[in-house]
Design a protein around this motif. Structure first.
Motif, PDB file in Angstrom:
ATOM      1  N   LYS A   2      11.681   8.470   1.983  1.00 15.62           N
ATOM      2  CA  LYS A   2      12.101   9.019   3.093  1.00 15.62           C
ATOM      3  C   LYS A   2      11.849   8.312   4.300  1.00 15.62           C
ATOM      4  N   GLY A   3      12.601   8.517   5.420  1.00 16.92           N
ATOM      5  CA  GLY A   3      12.160   8.085   6.725  1.00 16.92           C
ATOM      6  C   GLY A   3      12.097   8.992   7.719  1.00 16.92           C
ATOM      7  N   LYS A   4      11.517   8.665   8.962  1.00 15.14           N
ATOM      8  CA  LYS A   4      11.462   9.753   9.917  1.00 15.14           C
ATOM      9  C   LYS A   4      12.250   9.493  11.214  1.00 15.14           C
ATOM     10  N   VAL A   5      12.857  10.451  11.963  1.00 19.37           N
ATOM     11  CA  VAL A   5      13.748  10.351  12.960  1.00 19.37           C
ATOM     12  C   VAL A   5      13.576  11.307  14.000  1.00 19.37           C
ATOM     13  N   ALA A   6      13.291  10.773  15.137  1.00 22.07           N
ATOM     14  CA  ALA A   6      12.968  11.616  16.558  1.00 22.07           C
ATOM     15  C   ALA A   6      14.644  11.992  17.015  1.00 22.07           C
ATOM     16  N   ILE A   7      14.756  13.304  17.167  1.00 17.55           N
ATOM     17  CA  ILE A   7      15.769  13.778  17.535  1.00 17.55           C
ATOM     18  C   ILE A   7      15.742  14.599  18.771  1.00 17.55           C
ATOM     19  N   MET A   8      16.360  14.275  19.736  1.00 22.11           N
ATOM     20  CA  MET A   8      16.523  15.202  21.146  1.00 22.11           C
ATOM     21  C   MET A   8      17.508  16.164  20.970  1.00 22.11           C
ATOM     22  N   THR A   9      16.799  17.519  20.987  1.00 20.57           N
ATOM     23  CA  THR A   9      17.745  18.652  20.600  1.00 20.57           C
ATOM     24  C   THR A   9      18.229  19.119  22.006  1.00 20.57           C
ATOM     25  N   VAL A  29      23.378  -3.105   6.982  1.00 24.68           N
ATOM     26  CA  VAL A  29      21.994  -3.634   6.524  1.00 24.68           C
ATOM     27  C   VAL A  29      21.356  -2.573   7.156  1.00 24.68           C
ATOM     28  N   LEU A  30      20.005  -2.332   6.220  1.00 21.61           N
ATOM     29  CA  LEU A  30      19.021  -1.190   6.683  1.00 21.61           C
ATOM     30  C   LEU A  30      17.790  -1.889   6.914  1.00 21.61           C
ATOM     31  N   VAL A  31      17.170  -1.590   8.408  1.00 21.95           N
ATOM     32  CA  VAL A  31      16.051  -2.286   8.771  1.00 21.95           C
ATOM     33  C   VAL A  31      15.066  -1.395   8.756  1.00 21.95           C
ATOM     34  N   LYS A  32      13.690  -1.767   8.677  1.00 23.20           N
ATOM     35  CA  LYS A  32      12.534  -1.223   8.976  1.00 23.20           C
ATOM     36  C   LYS A  32      12.177  -1.359  10.256  1.00 23.20           C
ATOM     37  N   VAL A  33      12.079  -0.410  11.376  1.00 27.80           N
ATOM     38  CA  VAL A  33      11.948  -0.631  12.810  1.00 27.80           C
ATOM     39  C   VAL A  33      10.214  -1.131  12.872  1.00 27.80           C
ATOM     40  N   VAL A  34      10.139  -2.223  13.599  1.00 29.90           N
ATOM     41  CA  VAL A  34       8.830  -2.454  13.973  1.00 29.90           C
ATOM     42  C   VAL A  34       8.395  -2.333  15.086  1.00 29.90           C
ATOM     43  N   ARG A  35       9.305  -2.417  16.158  1.00 30.61           N
ATOM     44  CA  ARG A  35       9.132  -2.156  17.713  1.00 30.61           C
ATOM     45  C   ARG A  35      10.437  -1.846  18.372  1.00 30.61           C
ATOM     46  N   THR A  36      10.205  -0.674  19.157  1.00 31.48           N
ATOM     47  CA  THR A  36      11.539  -0.137  20.005  1.00 31.48           C
ATOM     48  C   THR A  36      10.925   0.280  21.280  1.00 31.48           C
ATOM     49  N   ASN A  37      11.788  -0.061  22.335  1.00 31.94           N
ATOM     50  CA  ASN A  37      11.577   0.208  23.686  1.00 31.94           C
ATOM     51  C   ASN A  37      12.183   1.339  24.440  1.00 31.94           C
ATOM     52  N   VAL A  38      11.841   1.864  25.277  1.00 32.66           N
ATOM     53  CA  VAL A  38      12.334   2.949  26.289  1.00 32.66           C
ATOM     54  C   VAL A  38      13.101   1.961  27.187  1.00 32.66           C
ATOM     55  N   ALA A 124      25.059  11.573   7.272  1.00 32.47           N
ATOM     56  CA  ALA A 124      24.520  10.198   6.806  1.00 32.47           C
ATOM     57  C   ALA A 124      25.386   9.123   7.685  1.00 32.47           C
ATOM     58  N   PRO A 125      24.456   7.856   7.875  1.00 36.59           N
ATOM     59  CA  PRO A 125      23.338   7.718   7.248  1.00 36.59           C
ATOM     60  C   PRO A 125      22.072   8.017   7.936  1.00 36.59           C
ATOM     61  N   HIS A 126      22.110   8.843   8.714  1.00 36.75           N
ATOM     62  CA  HIS A 126      21.214   9.501   9.493  1.00 36.75           C
ATOM     63  C   HIS A 126      20.420   8.645  10.631  1.00 36.75           C
ATOM     64  N   PHE A 127      20.167   7.622  10.445  1.00 37.53           N
ATOM     65  CA  PHE A 127      19.290   6.648  11.335  1.00 37.53           C
ATOM     66  C   PHE A 127      20.129   6.086  12.110  1.00 37.53           C
ATOM     67  N   HIS A 128      20.612   6.764  12.974  1.00 36.99           N
ATOM     68  CA  HIS A 128      21.739   6.320  13.987  1.00 36.99           C
ATOM     69  C   HIS A 128      21.022   5.535  15.272  1.00 36.99           C
ATOM     70  N   GLY A 129      19.719   5.925  15.493  1.00 40.96           N
ATOM     71  CA  GLY A 129      19.019   5.140  16.579  1.00 40.96           C
ATOM     72  C   GLY A 129      17.862   4.819  16.259  1.00 40.96           C
ATOM     73  N   THR A 133      11.741   5.555  12.011  1.00 41.04           N
ATOM     74  CA  THR A 133      11.087   4.548  11.183  1.00 41.04           C
ATOM     75  C   THR A 133      12.098   3.323  10.727  1.00 41.04           C
ATOM     76  N   HIS A 134      13.364   3.920  10.535  1.00 44.37           N
ATOM     77  CA  HIS A 134      14.249   2.716   9.998  1.00 44.37           C
ATOM     78  C   HIS A 134      15.705   2.986  10.874  1.00 44.37           C
TER      79      HIS A 134
END
Length: 361
Positions: A2-9, A29-38, A124-129, A133-134
């Motif tokens: 499983k992976g985790k996603v932050a969702i703005m409600t 391609v499915l990637v494992k996020v290493v670093r993401t910026n604001v 699906a595939p859930h990890f849109h942003g 984690t992914h």
């Protein structure tokens, strides 16, 4: 797994959810996020200023490692071979090459650009942003392998900030010897300083925060104008005129997201100057403007949203060439964990920090 996603409600509120990691479909391609910026656009969304996105998964500036390759994916969009474990950066939007805009060669205006970015995390595939984690890279979403000498902290800013201002500077035809005014010394502004300097321009930066101005100097700024010291439009115009021998700047870039900066820009330019607007992306944020002055000075207004996707590859190559010359790795001045995204957004919005980054473990 499983992976985790932050969702703005809703604007200003986050929750987290977990989903099974999807298989990478053909061309994906499915990637494992290493670093993401604001990025500044995240702040517009977080504060409720975006015209359509009021909830969902955020995040788009990122570098990640390939975890799963879909059928048919053997190279990146520049033809470089890729494999599981390689670091990549992806354009945050699609380029379908079939819609009306793409058929006109306006790939940065693809009508399907946000086809998946606007979807709910439950779909699906859930990890849109990339605030997750992914991250799922779809077909028609350009991605490129990150050069080995470019660290994660620098590569994460290539998609969006660096690519956007690179595209804007080239659309403004910046030449050697031009004077370029950069309004705002945030992430966009710092990248613009380094690029304009490498183009051979004289770089003038305007900002109100001393620490941001000092950082701009490290990124190639030749002159710094502090809004607190030069506290009127007249003073700022006089300062730019003094630097440019009385004629005004050849090019100015609005990178603040503040409407008042846009109305000021044309005053800083010479007759026939070019004005690039990138920071103001929220419709309905108004400011008075002098169209007569724009016409009489024959100012060319160049609005820029997104970028042609191959500029991401150009940006990664630029980083690789200049990584020892400018402190790209130090542009990110505050690191947070995935669970601290809300804090990172709030501190960025209040300008306590210049550029927040999320390290995903």
């Amino acid at each position: 797994m499983k992976g985790k996603v932050a969702i703005m409600t809703e604007p200003g509120k986050l929750q987290f959810a977990e989903y099974e990691l999807p298989e990478a479909g053909p061309g994906s391609v499915l990637v494992k996020v290493v670093r993401t910026n604001v990025c500044g656009s995240e702040l517009h969304i977080w504060q409720g200023h975006h015209p359509t996105k009021k909830s969902g998964v955020m995040g788009h500036e990122m570098v990640g490692r390939i975890e799963r390759l879909g059928a048919g994916v053997e190279t990146d969009y520049a033809g470089n071979p890729v494999k599981v474990g390689d670091r990549v950066a992806a354009a945050y939007f699609l380029t379908c090459r079939r819609c009306r805009s793409c058929q006109q060669g306006q790939f940065h205006l693809c009508e399907n650009a946000y086809k998946y970015w606007t979807k709910d995390a439950e779909e699906a595939p859930h990890f849109h942003g990339s605030f997750a984690t992914h991250y799922y890279i779809h077909p028609d979403q350009y991605f490129y392998k990150v050069p080995e000498n470019v660290p994660d902290a620098a590569a994460a800013s290539a998609n969006c900030a660096l690519s956007q201002v690179y595209y804007g500077l080239e659309k403004a035809y910046v030449h050697y010897g031009d004077a370029v005014v950069v309004q705002g010394a945030g992430g966009l502004g710092l990248n613009a300083c380094a690029l304009a300097k490498e183009f051979g321009a004289t770089v003038i930066v305007i900002d109100a925060v001393p620490s941001r101005l000092e950082k701009a100097r490290a990124f190639g700024a030749d002159y710094l104008i502090n809004l607190q010291e030069y506290d009127t439009l007249e003073k700022r115009v006089n300062a730019v005129n003094e630097i440019t021998g009385g004629k005004g700047a050849d090019v100015a870039m609005e990178l603040t997201g503040v409407p008042a900066a846009f109305l000021e820009g044309i005053h800083l330019l010479r007759m026939g100057g070019r004005y690039v607007s990138i920071g103001n992306i929220s419709p309905g944020q108004l400011a008075p403007f002098d169209p007569g002055l724009m016409t009489r000075k024959s100012i060319q207004i160049i609005p820029v949203i997104r970028y042609d996707p191959w500029y991401l590859n150009k940006s990664l190559a630029f980083l690789s060439r200049t990584i020892g010359k400018y402190p790209f790795g130090e542009m990110l001045d505050a690191d947070f964990h995935l669970e601290e995204i809300g804090v990172a957004l709030d501190k960025s919005a209040s300008r306590e920090i210049t550029r927040a980054s999320i390290i995903v473990k």
